[in-house]
Design a protein around this motif. Structure first.
Motif, short mmCIF file in Angstrom:
data_model
loop_
_atom_site.label_atom_id
_atom_site.label_comp_id
_atom_site.label_asym_id
_atom_site.label_seq_id
_atom_site.Cartn_x
_atom_site.Cartn_y
_atom_site.Cartn_z
N LYS A 1 -1.53 10.77 -5.58
CA LYS A 1 -1.10 9.38 -5.31
C LYS A 1 -1.04 9.14 -3.79
O LYS A 1 -1.54 8.12 -3.28
CB LYS A 1 0.29 9.16 -5.94
N ASP A 2 -0.45 10.10 -3.06
CA ASP A 2 -0.31 9.93 -1.61
C ASP A 2 -1.67 9.90 -0.90
O ASP A 2 -1.83 9.23 0.12
CB ASP A 2 0.58 11.03 -1.02
N ALA A 3 -2.64 10.63 -1.47
CA ALA A 3 -3.98 10.64 -0.85
C ALA A 3 -4.61 9.25 -0.98
O ALA A 3 -5.30 8.78 -0.06
CB ALA A 3 -4.85 11.69 -1.52
N ILE A 4 -4.37 8.58 -2.11
CA ILE A 4 -4.91 7.21 -2.28
C ILE A 4 -4.26 6.30 -1.24
O ILE A 4 -4.92 5.49 -0.58
CB ILE A 4 -4.64 6.69 -3.70
N LEU B 1 0.82 -1.22 0.00
CA LEU B 1 0.00 0.00 0.00
C LEU B 1 0.85 1.27 0.00
O LEU B 1 0.43 2.30 -0.55
CB LEU B 1 -0.93 0.03 1.21
N ASN B 2 2.02 1.22 0.62
CA ASN B 2 2.80 2.46 0.81
C ASN B 2 3.80 2.75 -0.30
O ASN B 2 3.93 3.89 -0.74
CB ASN B 2 3.54 2.41 2.15
N THR C 1 -4.38 3.04 3.68
CA THR C 1 -3.71 2.66 4.93
C THR C 1 -4.57 3.07 6.13
O THR C 1 -4.66 2.34 7.12
CB THR C 1 -2.30 3.28 5.04
N GLY C 2 -5.27 4.21 5.99
CA GLY C 2 -6.20 4.63 7.05
C GLY C 2 -7.33 3.61 7.18
O GLY C 2 -7.78 3.28 8.28
N ILE D 1 0.09 -0.16 -4.99
CA ILE D 1 -0.86 0.93 -5.16
C ILE D 1 -0.22 2.21 -5.71
O ILE D 1 -0.67 2.73 -6.74
CB ILE D 1 -1.62 1.18 -3.83
N PRO D 2 0.87 2.73 -5.10
CA PRO D 2 1.44 3.94 -5.69
C PRO D 2 1.96 3.72 -7.11
O PRO D 2 1.87 4.63 -7.94
CB PRO D 2 2.58 4.32 -4.72
#
Ligand code: FAD
Ligand code: NAD
Length: 472
Positions: free
Chosen positions: A93-96, A45-46, A101-102, A50-51
């Motif tokens: 990208k970071d918001a996704i 995810l990080n 992750t949230g 995903i990114p």
């Protein structure tokens, strides 16, 4: 040291393997503690799946606009030359990543999993000390946790070239996914998953890209028929390909890398940055794993078909257990272990673990290729359906590619699927289901597939293997 925390299941690592195991165990009423040293969601995810897919989408959109601006489109779309606001791209990208992750953190909380933030150090098979984040490798005041079952899910890390370690202009996928600015030129070592997914991103965003690969072809893990359309696309994008070429090190003065092409003199490949993508290795060092004396396959922890290690009550899943290092495999293993800890009888014996390479076009495989089936002594039938004969593919401008099915000649049992083409990653679901449910060619060939979809190429491939294809 504070009094120890006691639990039934203790999981080290909150990547897709670890967090899925935690949620499933908690669903089944198993008291569970999850220790994560960095960020919930792990590599996937990080800094991984995903990114990278977010950046692939950005690059596709940008590239399409560039083509329209250059008048290079049969669609009748004309556009002005696009501009990239890299800061906005990265924040999207970071918001996704943050949202996902949230979401994992919320799910763990809702299931009453105790999440301990910090670096775990194994004391013995039932005891782990956790140092607060930031104190990795240093003696601090750790929290001791005791458990009945210990699940190791510490993932993997990029392999470095010993003569060209990460740092400065030599970067890994992690830095490549969050660039402060785009370099003018990028040399990539390794034409595997990361090299080609991210190489395509950088090239489509306007960077001069060269890929250096030691083997004689790109994506050597896939069969050559599947990678041919990817090769053609890389060439038309203007990616420089240096096959059967060895990297010797950074050039003097640091303008690039020294490479040794086949049957030619050593030369310098100019590059502002160098992305090393020569594989990943299980993360099995630095947290006391050696104190357990587990059976190992090199750096990977060896597990049986229940994800048990050689030590009673100690389990291992995901990248830590070696290839294939894929998020969906880690998740499936995580569920398998959680259910066993809860008292169920489970095995990790999937019919197939699909693999997708998100290049342009995409490549997807599940089960056996014709060569693999042949090597296992099974006589097979093949059915290939070209996307050039699929209406939906034409409307998506993606006629380069095909769907192929492999089935036993005697029973028509399907043993493998392969496809290459734009958007074919979504066919992985159909491929996996047909293999897991032991479908025969007739099952798929005689199922009504919606029109117009790429899925019709799946049906037609099965029909073609039976000699009954309609649209070819
Ligand atoms: P990880 O996701 O690596 O998680 C392990 C976690 O353990 C980490 O969060 C780490 O901080 C933590 N940890 C390690 N040691 C300790 C310790 N001592 N104490 C506490 N915590 C610890 N796979 C796909 O299936 N599809 C893709 O499209 C895809 N794309 C990728 C793109 C890139 C650029 C990369 C790098 C990988 C990609 N992968 C993809 C692979 C995928 O990310 C991994 O297979 C997956 O994340 C493995 O999951 P895991 O749970 O085993 O380990
Ligand atoms: P990879 O194994 O996919 O590819 C590495 C490539 O580097 C190979 O082609 C290999 O021949 C080449 N190579 C090795 N040493 C070399 C050298 N010294 N010089 C030149 N070439 C060399 O590894 P990766 O691209 O780093 O990805 C790591 C892992 O991450 C993958 O194996 C996969 O498990 C996972 N991943 C998956 C996806 C996905 O599922 N779409 C995407 C990215 C990463």
């Amino acid at each position: 040291m504070a009094s120890p925390l006691n639990t039934t299941l203790l999981i080290i690592g909150g990547g897709p393997g670890g967090y899925v195991a935690a949620i499933r165990a908690a669903q089944l009423g198993v008291p569970t503690v999850l220790v994560e040293g960095e960020a919930l969601g792990g590599t996937c995810l990080n800094i991984g799946c995903i990114p990278s897919k977010a950046m692939i989408h950005v690059a596709e959109q940008f590239h399409a606009l560039q083509k329209y601006a250059a008048g290079d489109s049969p669609l009748g779309i004309r556009a002005q030359a696009p501009e990239l606001d890299l800061a906005q791209t990265l924040s999207w990208k970071d918001a996704i990543v943050r949202r996902l992750t949230g979401g994992v953190a919320t799910l763990l909380k809702r299931h009453q999993v105790t999440v301990v933030q910090g670096w775990a150090r194994i004391v013995d098979g039932k005891t782990v000390d956790v140092s607060p984040v930031g104190a990795k490798g240093r003696a601090g005041a750790p929290q001791r946790i005791r458990c009945e079952h210990l699940l190791l899910a510490t993932g993997s890390e990029p392999v470095a070239l010993p003569f060209m370690p990460f740092g400065g202009k030599v970067i890994s996928s992690t830095e490549a996914l969050s660039p402060a600015r785009l370099p003018k030129s990028l040399a990539i070592v390794g034409a595997g998953y990361i090299g080609l997914e991210l190489g395509t991103v950088y090239r489509k965003l306007g960077v001069k890209v060269d890929v250096v690969e030691a083997r004689d072809r790109i994506l050597p893990a896939y069969d050559a028929d599947l990678t041919r359309p990817v090769l053609a696309s890389l060439k038309s994008l203007g990616v420089g390909l240096h096959l059967q070429t060895h990297v010797l090190g950074l050039s003097e003065g640091g303008q690039g890398i020294r490479i040794q092409p086949p049957k030619a003199d050593e030369k310098v490949l100019a590059a502002e940055q160098i992305l090393v993508a020569v594989g990943r290795k299980p993360r099995s060092r630095g947290f006391g794993l050696s104190s357990l004396v587990l059976d190992m396959n090199g750096l990977a922890v060896q597990v049986d078909d229940r994800c048990r290690t050689s030590m009673n009550g100690v389990w291992a899943i995901g990248d830590l257990t070696g290839e294939p290092m894929l998020a969906h495999r880690a998740m499936a293993q995580g569920e398998c272990v959680a259910e066993q800890v809860a008292g169920q009888t489970r095995r990790f014996l999937p019919q197939a673990i699909p693999a997708v390479c998100f290049t342009d076009p995409e490549v997807v495989t599940a089960g056996l290729s014709p060569a693999q089936a042949g090597a296992s002594g099974v006589e097979v039938l093949e059915g290939v359906f070209p996307l050039a004969a699929n209406g939906r593919a034409m409307t998506l401008e993606s006629t380069d590619g095909f769907v192929r099915v492999v089935a036993r000649r005697d029973s028509h049992l399907i043993v493998g699927w392969q496809a290459v083409g734009r958007g074919v990653s979504e066919l992985a679901a159909a491929f996996g289901q047909s293999l897991e449910m032991s479908a025969c060619l007739e099952d798929v060939g005689h199922t009504i597939h919606a029109h117009p979809t790429l899925g019709e190429a799946v049906q037609e491939a099965a029909l073609r293997a039976l000699g009954e294809a309609i649209h070819i």
